[in-house]
Scaffold this active site. Structure first.
Site, short mmCIF file in Angstrom:
data_model
loop_
_atom_site.label_atom_id
_atom_site.label_comp_id
_atom_site.label_asym_id
_atom_site.label_seq_id
_atom_site.Cartn_x
_atom_site.Cartn_y
_atom_site.Cartn_z
N HIS A 150 0.82 -1.22 0.00
CA HIS A 150 0.00 0.00 0.00
C HIS A 150 0.85 1.26 0.00
O HIS A 150 0.38 2.32 -0.41
CB HIS A 150 -1.03 -0.01 1.15
N ASP A 171 1.24 -7.73 2.18
CA ASP A 171 1.32 -6.29 1.96
C ASP A 171 2.78 -5.84 1.84
O ASP A 171 3.36 -5.28 2.77
CB ASP A 171 0.62 -5.56 3.11
N SER A 198 3.92 2.22 8.46
CA SER A 198 3.69 1.29 7.36
C SER A 198 4.99 1.02 6.62
O SER A 198 5.67 1.95 6.20
CB SER A 198 2.66 1.86 6.38
#
Length: 720
Positions: free
Chosen positions: A84, A226, A655
């Protein structure tokens, strides 16, 4: 019963959370965290993690694009981050003919790696405590009691003066960042090296990288891979450079070793990354304000926008690709806002905050210091006064600035002034500037008809939320010329404006006219939105200045109280490099429920739904699962691990962060928090908050067995 719950929560936070809570400054680790970390299981010295004089793990952790974290995993500049985090660049390289979002992308050769204009990767070279120097500079300023202590422009000038004094050289690739901490009670200067030639190397299909999509977002258990891969390029001497076909992969000074031996419950872990923002020093009134303004508006407005975008994306593959990144970005903090508000109520965070602030006020009375009481009362008064302005500003921001894309048309103010003054040279220059800006606005990811549909709904929603007499100025035109018909106004914008299409803009720029510009509907709308947003900021300017001063005193008091109570100290997150630590841990989200600390590929197969695009499983992944062809990446019992949860204190910006084991080896990549832990931006809960991480074994399994990109595995340093 309520008192019992509050006391129970305090006991949990005070004792269970002592080890895990905190986004720690690397500069403080040795003096305040080393003993705790080693007691929990750390098996290397702090100098191996961060050492100002020598190379350490810190030198392999990078700021990815300014909003995420990444880690260097090979000597040739290979960087691992989240899918992402790289999503916008995967989308930029995608088209209907080359749909990397759906199919994934893997560069087999170096010349297949795709340049990513606008993407940068930043290393932190030095971290310097410059508190004394900044305070000296503040005293020299004509207004020493002003708010320059938080002003980015003022602090930038101070950083330049300090660099000149200390002979720190800067250029386009070596930059400085001076930031305030603890509400402006402390200052650190970051000397950074920025690399601007970054190329996309690999990404799994979205059916792996975004498996579960919105349904699973912010949830545990998770089953998504991810991750994505990029590479840093430099000139032939290893120096940062703008993109050139002659550039070569960067030979880095530090890359991480990868451990395939797996994890178990209770293992010590630590995470380094660039957490964006949190607000641990809020009083209860501020928490309520956040719930009623920012979170309410994100939930209300984005929900409408996402519904329309989802409908349009489902109809057309081109639109799906165009709006994939925009949709994902908007959806992320839409669900965050919903979960945070639910958690703040469920976990009685307001009660906790009230008890916390009472402790500080009592402490102030105990030591004869009434400044904490004064700061508290000031903050309460300001929060009450600014509520309506923040609510309105958030409505403008969410509905009209983010929601309606045509609010971001190129500014025409300078062109209009140049035409009115008859300065032909300036007119030519401004025409050319707007032509270039127009090319960016009318990019391949902008669809006028989608914008038209979304804008009708969001402008109408804004009108529902804000009373008529308070709305921004464009509504006077909507009421007078269109009799309040918002749909008719939007249609007129997209049919008549010079920014309705590239053709309209080109025709206008061939014969620029001041009156036509002044009366253009989109131009008037964009100016009204900007002016309305600024008006709300101006209306709160005095309150903002007063708040900042009071907040500085309040935070100083919290620090003093924590020192007295023997607690460790850390500042709110502000996108600077931090470390957090905790143990691999299962948890109980509710009575009678337990979530294990890991998930496996079996869970992917259980969630498969070929009729739901969020839960499609690629055929090849199913084949590998059926054959149990997991290579060296399987668990000891033969199952394929996918994700794990650890009790570290993460937030947005973490992230892509590397997750390390006790030996400082890479075992996973952080990508999310759990739904029960979304209150963590305001109040950490050690019993419930978990960081969701991709197991590094799943990352390598997808690269190797699924994608067949074994050449990338060969670059890495792997401990089996």
């Amino acid at each position: 019963m309520k008192l019992f719950i509050v006391l129970l929560l305090f006991w949990a936070f005070a004792f269970s959370g002592h080890a895990d809570e905190g986004m720690w400054m690397l500069t403080d680790l040795k003096k305040q965290n080393a003993a705790v970390m080693q007691d929990l299981g750390l098996d290397i010295s702090i100098d191996k993690i961060y050492c100002p004089e020598n190379i350490s793990l810190k030198d392999a952790v990078v700021h990815f694009g300014g909003g995420c974290t990444g880690e260097v995993i090979s000597a040739e500049g290979l960087v691992l981050t989240n899918h992402h985090c790289g999503y916008g660049y995967i989308q930029q390289h995608s088209s209907v003919d080359h749909d990397y979002l759906t199919d994934g992308f893997w560069a087999i050769h170096r010349n297949d790696e795709l340049p990513c204009p606008g993407l940068s990767i930043t290393f932190i070279d030095r971290i310097l405590d410059v508190t004394d120097y900044v305070n000296e500079q503040l005293k020299k300023f004509p207004d020493p009691d002003g708010t320059n202590y938080l002003s980015p422009s003022f602090l930038s000038k101070v950083a330049s003066r300090f660099a000149k004094k200390e002979k720190i050289k800067t250029d386009n690739f070596t930059v400085l960042e001076l930031k305030p901490f603890y509400g402006g009670n402390q200052y650190y200067l970051y000397v950074k090296t920025v690399y601007k030639d970054i190329r996309m190397v690999g990404a799994p299909p979205s059916s792996i990288g975004k498996f579960g999509a919105d349904t699973d977002n912010w949830m545990w258990p998770r089953h998504c891979g991810d991750f994505s891969l990029f590479r840093i390029y430099a000139d032939k001497k290893g120096r940062p450079a703008n993109y050139s076909a002659d550039n070569v992969p960067l030979r880095v000074k530090k890359h991480l070793s990868i451990n395939l031996q797996g994890i178990k419950e209770g293992d010590f872990t630590f995470v380094m990354g660039f957490p964006g923002r949190n607000w641990r020093y809020m009083i209860s009134d501020e928490v309520e304000e956040r719930m009623q303004t920012t979170n309410f508006m994100r939930d209300t407005v984005r929900g409408v926008r996402l519904r329309i975008l989802g409908e349009e994306m489902a109809k057309d593959d081109k639109i799906r690709i165009q709006y994939a990144a925009k949709y994902a970005s908007s959806a992320n903090y839409w669900k965050n806002a919903i979960g945070m508000n639910e958690g703040l109520i469920r976990l009685h965070v307001l009660d906790r905050k009230k008890a916390e602030q009472k402790r500080l006020l009592d402490y102030g009375k105990e030591i004869g210091n009434n400044t904490y009481q004064q700061a508290y009362e000031t903050i309460k008064r300001i929060v009450a006064r600014r509520h309506d302005a923040i609510f309105h500003q958030q409505a403008i921001y969410e509905a009209l600035m983010l929601g309606t894309e045509f609010s971001a048309i190129p500014s025409t103010n300078k062109l209009q002034r140049a035409i009115e003054k008859g300065k032909k040279k300036d007119v030519r220059n401004e025409v050319e500037a707007i032509r270039k800006a127009g090319e960016k606005f009318f990019n391949k990811d902008y669809n006028q008809e989608v914008d038209r549909k979304v804008s009708k709904q969001l402008i109408a929603l804004y009108a529902e939320l804000i009373p008529q007499e308070q709305r921004i100025s464009i509504f006077k035109l909507i009421d007078s010329r269109f009799e309040g018909d918002i749909d008719a106004f939007v249609d007129a914008c997209f049919e008549q404006s010079i920014f309705a299409s590239p053709q309209n803009l080109s025709e206008y720029l061939s014969h620029p006219d001041a009156d036509k510009l002044k009366n253009d509907l989109m131009v008037q709308y964009a100016r009204s939105v900007i002016e309305g947003y600024k008006a709300m900021s101006e209306a709160m300017k005095q309150e903002t200045n007063e708040y900042n001063k009071a907040h500085k005193v309040w935070v100083d008091g919290m620090l003093s109280l924590k020192k007295k109570e023997g607690q460790l100290l850390y500042p709110d997150a502000n996108s600077t490099l931090r470390l957090t630590y905790g143990k691999i841990s299962s948890y109980e989200p509710a009575d009678g429920m337990e979530y294990l600390y890991y998930t496996t590929l079996e869970g992917v197969m259980e969630k498969e739904d070929p009729n739901n695009p969020e839960f499609v499983v690629p055929d090849k992944l199913k084949e590998l699962y059926a054959k149990k062809d997991f290579g060296p990446y399987a668990m000891a019992d033969g199952r394929m691990p996918v994700c794990f949860a650890t009790a570290t204190d993460n937030t947005g910006g973490n992230s892509g962060s590397p997750v390390f084991n006790a030996h400082g080896e890479l075992i996973g990549v952080g990508f999310d928090r759990n739904y029960e832990g979304l209150t963590g931006d305001i109040a950490y809960n050690p019993l419930l908050q978990r960081a969701a991480c991709v197991d590094i074994r799943y990352v390598l399994f997808i690269i190797d067995k699924y994608a067949g990109a074994h050449h990338l595995i060969d670059e890495m340093t792997i401990i089996r």
